[in-house]
Write a protein that holds these residues in place. Structure first.
Motif, PDB file in Angstrom:
ATOM      1  N   GLY A  66       0.788  -1.221   0.000  1.00 26.48           N
ATOM      2  CA  GLY A  66       0.000   0.000   0.000  1.00 26.48           C
ATOM      3  C   GLY A  66       0.815   1.264   0.000  1.00 26.48           C
ATOM      4  N   GLU A  67       1.877   1.299   0.797  1.00 22.74           N
ATOM      5  CA  GLU A  67       2.708   2.497   0.894  1.00 22.74           C
ATOM      6  C   GLU A  67       3.329   2.849  -0.456  1.00 22.74           C
ATOM      7  N   GLN A  68       3.650   1.825  -1.236  1.00 26.01           N
ATOM      8  CA  GLN A  68       4.260   2.055  -2.536  1.00 26.01           C
ATOM      9  C   GLN A  68       3.222   2.246  -3.640  1.00 26.01           C
ATOM     10  N   THR A  69       2.090   1.557  -3.518  1.00 27.29           N
ATOM     11  CA  THR A  69       1.103   1.545  -4.598  1.00 27.29           C
ATOM     12  C   THR A  69       0.180   2.756  -4.584  1.00 27.29           C
ATOM     13  N   TRP A  70      -0.236   3.209  -3.392  1.00 27.41           N
ATOM     14  CA  TRP A  70      -1.225   4.279  -3.337  1.00 27.41           C
ATOM     15  C   TRP A  70      -0.783   5.558  -4.054  1.00 27.41           C
ATOM     16  N   PRO A  71       0.471   6.001  -3.929  1.00 17.41           N
ATOM     17  CA  PRO A  71       0.883   7.190  -4.692  1.00 17.41           C
ATOM     18  C   PRO A  71       0.681   7.033  -6.199  1.00 17.41           C
ATOM     19  N   SER A  72       0.848   5.816  -6.712  1.00 15.14           N
ATOM     20  CA  SER A  72       0.617   5.572  -8.137  1.00 15.14           C
ATOM     21  C   SER A  72      -0.866   5.662  -8.470  1.00 15.14           C
ATOM     22  N   VAL A  73      -1.714   5.232  -7.538  1.00 14.92           N
ATOM     23  CA  VAL A  73      -3.158   5.371  -7.733  1.00 14.92           C
ATOM     24  C   VAL A  73      -3.524   6.852  -7.808  1.00 14.92           C
ATOM     25  N   VAL A  74      -3.002   7.630  -6.870  1.00 13.56           N
ATOM     26  CA  VAL A  74      -3.278   9.072  -6.841  1.00 13.56           C
ATOM     27  C   VAL A  74      -2.830   9.718  -8.149  1.00 13.56           C
ATOM     28  N   GLN A  75      -1.686   9.312  -8.645  1.00 12.59           N
ATOM     29  CA  GLN A  75      -1.180   9.857  -9.902  1.00 12.59           C
ATOM     30  C   GLN A  75      -2.068   9.441 -11.078  1.00 12.59           C
ATOM     31  N   ALA A  76      -2.569   8.209 -11.039  1.00  8.68           N
ATOM     32  CA  ALA A  76      -3.408   7.697 -12.134  1.00  8.68           C
ATOM     33  C   ALA A  76      -4.733   8.443 -12.237  1.00  8.68           C
ATOM     34  N   LEU A  77      -5.151   9.077 -11.150  1.00  8.17           N
ATOM     35  CA  LEU A  77      -6.414   9.819 -11.141  1.00  8.17           C
ATOM     36  C   LEU A  77      -6.291  11.189 -11.802  1.00  8.17           C
ATOM     37  N   GLN A  78      -5.091  11.569 -12.235  1.00 11.07           N
ATOM     38  CA  GLN A  78      -4.852  12.927 -12.722  1.00 11.07           C
ATOM     39  C   GLN A  78      -5.797  13.369 -13.845  1.00 11.07           C
ATOM     40  N   PRO A  79      -6.111  12.515 -14.825  1.00  9.94           N
ATOM     41  CA  PRO A  79      -7.048  12.962 -15.873  1.00  9.94           C
ATOM     42  C   PRO A  79      -8.417  13.349 -15.325  1.00  9.94           C
ATOM     43  N   LEU A  80      -8.910  12.613 -14.334  1.00 11.86           N
ATOM     44  CA  LEU A  80     -10.190  12.961 -13.709  1.00 11.86           C
ATOM     45  C   LEU A  80     -10.040  14.227 -12.865  1.00 11.86           C
ATOM     46  N   ARG A  81      -8.878  14.360 -12.247  1.00 11.90           N
ATOM     47  CA  ARG A  81      -8.588  15.555 -11.439  1.00 11.90           C
ATOM     48  C   ARG A  81      -8.520  16.791 -12.328  1.00 11.90           C
ATOM     49  N   ASP A  82      -7.841  16.665 -13.448  1.00 16.27           N
ATOM     50  CA  ASP A  82      -7.707  17.790 -14.367  1.00 16.27           C
ATOM     51  C   ASP A  82      -9.059  18.247 -14.900  1.00 16.27           C
ATOM     52  N   GLY A  83      -9.974  17.307 -15.047  1.00 14.33           N
ATOM     53  CA  GLY A  83     -11.298  17.639 -15.546  1.00 14.33           C
ATOM     54  C   GLY A  83     -12.230  18.192 -14.485  1.00 14.33           C
ATOM     55  N   GLY A  84     -11.768  18.181 -13.227  1.00 20.23           N
ATOM     56  CA  GLY A  84     -12.604  18.675 -12.138  1.00 20.23           C
ATOM     57  C   GLY A  84     -13.744  17.749 -11.783  1.00 20.23           C
ATOM     58  N   TYR A  85     -13.546  16.447 -12.008  1.00 22.95           N
ATOM     59  CA  TYR A  85     -14.628  15.490 -11.825  1.00 22.95           C
ATOM     60  C   TYR A  85     -14.616  14.764 -10.478  1.00 22.95           C
ATOM     61  N   LEU A  86     -13.576  14.952  -9.678  1.00 20.87           N
ATOM     62  CA  LEU A  86     -13.443  14.178  -8.448  1.00 20.87           C
ATOM     63  C   LEU A  86     -14.099  14.864  -7.252  1.00 20.87           C
ATOM     64  N   THR A  87     -14.729  14.056  -6.404  1.00 18.72           N
ATOM     65  CA  THR A  87     -15.198  14.545  -5.109  1.00 18.72           C
ATOM     66  C   THR A  87     -13.974  14.898  -4.276  1.00 18.72           C
ATOM     67  N   THR A  88     -14.006  16.049  -3.618  1.00 19.20           N
ATOM     68  CA  THR A  88     -12.842  16.515  -2.871  1.00 19.20           C
ATOM     69  C   THR A  88     -13.163  16.750  -1.402  1.00 19.20           C
ATOM     70  N   TYR A  89     -12.101  16.772  -0.610  1.00 18.28           N
ATOM     71  CA  TYR A  89     -12.210  17.132   0.810  1.00 18.28           C
ATOM     72  C   TYR A  89     -11.193  18.219   1.115  1.00 18.28           C
ATOM     73  N   ASN A  90     -11.634  19.207   1.880  1.00 19.21           N
ATOM     74  CA  ASN A  90     -10.756  20.257   2.365  1.00 19.21           C
ATOM     75  C   ASN A  90     -11.095  20.501   3.822  1.00 19.21           C
TER      76      ASN A  90
END
Length: 273
Positions: free
Chosen positions: A110-134
């Motif tokens: 998990g420690e190694q894989t999760w950052p790659s998952v976060v990076q893989a979400l970039q196209p959805l992030r760029d489109g503003g499609y992801l639910t966010t928390y602040n």
């Protein structure tokens, strides 16, 4: 594949997606609001499959989930002179505000894989499609809500003051070990069905099983968290159907299903919905 059913969203979690050639589109065709990708990190690429022996070069997280989800969102958010202001519609025509829950079940470290998952979400992030928390503004709903499960490390989710992904908390421990988990961290929690309820004899929960179910749902609901039970019995069919009916009646957030036709009502005239 009954693609028209994608217009009728249902609180179903499409389980064991890796069995299907087109996991996202198949789930969408039955109106499922939740899908799950089992991911393995090898040579900086996320492959999809329940076991290592099932992995192939063609079946990647990007090709089976990110690209088709993004393609659907682009079609639901066209550039058109009919659109007076930019929209961020979800994947369902008749429920544009309905989020798609994208569970990412991390199989490798998990420690190694999760950052790659976060990076893989970039196209959805760029489109503003992801639910966010602040930490200041709380949760802002989006077209896609990403939930890490499996080996996803909690310490790469909960402490962050700003993020666009969430965590799958364990239902049985929401009132104890994981009592500090809120809906801002885990909008939906899950657990294995059998360790909680044992064997369901016939077509009904006994009083102890029903009390456990109601207690767990109530504990989660008090935190604003929905629940999902996975690996519910698939056989005999009468028991499976009775369990589904009970879970829906008692208020689970997502009905976990391998047989999407049956769960969605396509195979039995909508008995659950």
């Amino acid at each position: 594949m009954p693609l028209s059913n994608s217009n009728l969203q249902k609180a179903i979690h499409s389980h064991n997606d890796y069995w299907r050639d087109l996991p996202f589109y198949t789930a969408l065709s039955y109106g499922c609001v939740s899908v799950e990708a089992d991911v393995w990190l090898y040579n900086e690429t996320l492959y999809v499959g329940h076991e290592q022996s099932a992995l192939t070069p063609a079946r990647t997280f990007n090709s089976l989930y990110i690209e088709p989800i993004l393609d659907t969102l682009h079609r639901e958010n066209p550039t058109s002179h009919f659109v007076s202001s930019p929209a961020k519609n979800g994947v369902f025509d008749t429920a544009s505000s309905q989020t798609l829950y994208l569970w990412v079940d991390v199989k490798t470290n998990g420690e190694q894989t999760w950052p790659s998952v976060v990076q893989a979400l970039q196209p959805l992030r760029d489109g503003g499609y992801l639910t966010t928390y602040n930490s200041t503004s709380g949760v802002t709903p989006g077209a896609v809500t990403v939930i890490g499960t499996g080996n996803t490390p909690l310490d790469q989710v909960q402490p962050l003051s700003s993020r666009d992904y969430f965590y799958d908390a364990p239902i049985p421990y929401l009132g104890s070990t994981f009592s500090n988990i809120t809906a801002d961290v885990s909008p939906i929690a899950s657990t294995d069905f059998a360790p909680q309820f044992g064997t369901i004899n016939g077509t009904s929960f006994n009083s102890t099983q029903l009390a456990t179910l109601r207690s767990q749902i109530a504990t989660a609901a008090a935190k604003g968290i929905k629940v999902r039970y996975w690996d519910t019995p698939a056989w005999p069919i009468s028991t499976r159907n009775a369990i589904w009916e009970t879970l829906v009646r008692e208020g689970v957030g997502l009905l976990n299903a391998d047989d999407l036709a049956a769960a969605s009502g396509v195979a039995d005239q909508g008995r659950y919905w």
